[in-house]
Write a protein that holds these residues in place. Structure first.
Motif, mmCIF file in Angstrom:
data_model
loop_
_atom_site.group_PDB
_atom_site.id
_atom_site.type_symbol
_atom_site.label_atom_id
_atom_site.label_comp_id
_atom_site.label_asym_id
_atom_site.label_seq_id
_atom_site.Cartn_x
_atom_site.Cartn_y
_atom_site.Cartn_z
ATOM 1 N N TRP A 112 -7.687 -7.832 0.069
ATOM 2 C CA TRP A 112 -7.189 -6.879 -0.925
ATOM 3 C C TRP A 112 -7.018 -7.563 -2.265
ATOM 4 C CZ3 TRP A 112 -6.287 -1.736 0.237
ATOM 5 C CH2 TRP A 112 -6.346 -1.406 1.598
ATOM 6 N N GLY A 113 -7.242 -6.793 -3.317
ATOM 7 C CA GLY A 113 -6.941 -7.283 -4.644
ATOM 8 C C GLY A 113 -5.472 -7.101 -4.965
ATOM 9 N N GLN A 114 -5.095 -7.495 -6.179
ATOM 10 C CA GLN A 114 -3.683 -7.450 -6.578
ATOM 11 C C GLN A 114 -3.277 -6.090 -7.138
ATOM 12 O OE1 GLN A 114 -6.083 -8.573 -8.450
ATOM 13 N NE2 GLN A 114 -5.668 -7.907 -10.553
ATOM 14 N N GLY A 115 -4.236 -5.251 -7.428
ATOM 15 C CA GLY A 115 -3.948 -3.910 -7.924
ATOM 16 C C GLY A 115 -4.014 -3.813 -9.433
ATOM 17 N N THR A 116 -4.346 -2.621 -9.907
ATOM 18 C CA THR A 116 -4.345 -2.327 -11.334
ATOM 19 C C THR A 116 -3.800 -0.918 -11.521
ATOM 20 O OG1 THR A 116 -5.706 -2.283 -13.348
ATOM 21 C CG2 THR A 116 -6.762 -1.500 -11.332
ATOM 22 N N GLN A 117 -2.908 -0.754 -12.483
ATOM 23 C CA GLN A 117 -2.200 0.514 -12.673
ATOM 24 C C GLN A 117 -3.050 1.493 -13.471
ATOM 25 O OE1 GLN A 117 0.827 1.528 -11.442
ATOM 26 N NE2 GLN A 117 0.465 3.532 -12.382
ATOM 27 N N VAL A 118 -3.084 2.730 -13.004
ATOM 28 C CA VAL A 118 -3.709 3.843 -13.721
ATOM 29 C C VAL A 118 -2.645 4.897 -13.947
ATOM 30 C CG1 VAL A 118 -5.379 5.717 -13.570
ATOM 31 C CG2 VAL A 118 -6.011 3.418 -12.821
ATOM 32 N N THR A 119 -2.467 5.294 -15.200
ATOM 33 C CA THR A 119 -1.482 6.308 -15.550
ATOM 34 C C THR A 119 -2.176 7.421 -16.311
ATOM 35 O OG1 THR A 119 0.265 4.643 -15.674
ATOM 36 C CG2 THR A 119 0.689 6.763 -16.734
ATOM 37 N N VAL A 120 -2.008 8.656 -15.825
ATOM 38 C CA VAL A 120 -2.621 9.824 -16.461
ATOM 39 C C VAL A 120 -1.483 10.749 -16.894
ATOM 40 C CG1 VAL A 120 -4.286 11.692 -16.232
ATOM 41 C CG2 VAL A 120 -4.578 9.581 -14.906
ATOM 42 N N SER A 121 -1.272 10.875 -18.197
ATOM 43 C CA SER A 121 -0.199 11.737 -18.701
ATOM 44 C C SER A 121 -0.439 12.120 -20.143
ATOM 45 C CB SER A 121 1.142 11.029 -18.563
ATOM 46 O OG SER A 121 1.174 9.888 -19.384
#
Length: 121
Positions: A112-121
């Motif tokens: 698994w990777g460390q993750g990346t945040q996606v925010t839709v607003s």
């Protein structure tokens, strides 16, 4: 284990687009993108087989998300279009070295990777 490094997350307005990138090192049979919001289990969105480019999407992202890969660059991509507020999540790329990716089951993936945040607003 395969090393995975995600990038490309960010903030966007509804209807907008974002591209996620997953740089990989080592052999993978197939890979996938998952999302996770606080308090909920990680859920798979799409997968791609390393040999032959066979892809799979869950219904909620079909026609909006596109998973692809560039073997020369050792990179997998997730192009996300027509984003909705409910797409807001931490996104992870995951790799399997011997199990299938099409079921999008967490237990089928060994890196698994460390993750990346996606925010839709």
């Amino acid at each position: 284990h395969v090393q995975l490094v995600e990038s490309g997350g960010g903030s966007v307005q509804p209807g907008g687009s974002l591209s996620l990138y997953c740089a990989t090192s080592g052999y993978t049979k197939c890979m996938a993108w998952f999302r996770q919001v606080p308090g909920r289990e990680r859920e798979g969105d799409a997968s791609i087989h390393s040999n032959g480019d066979s892809t799979y999407y869950i219904d909620s992202v079909k026609g909006r998300f596109t998973i692809s890969q560039d073997h020369a660059k050792h990179t997998r991509y997730l192009q996300m279009d027509s984003l909705k507020p409910e797409d807001t999540a931490m996104y992870y790329c995951a790799a399997s070295t011997y199990r299938t990716c099409r079921r999008l089951l967490i237990g089928d993936f060994d890196s698994w990777g460390q993750g990346t945040q996606v925010t839709v607003s």
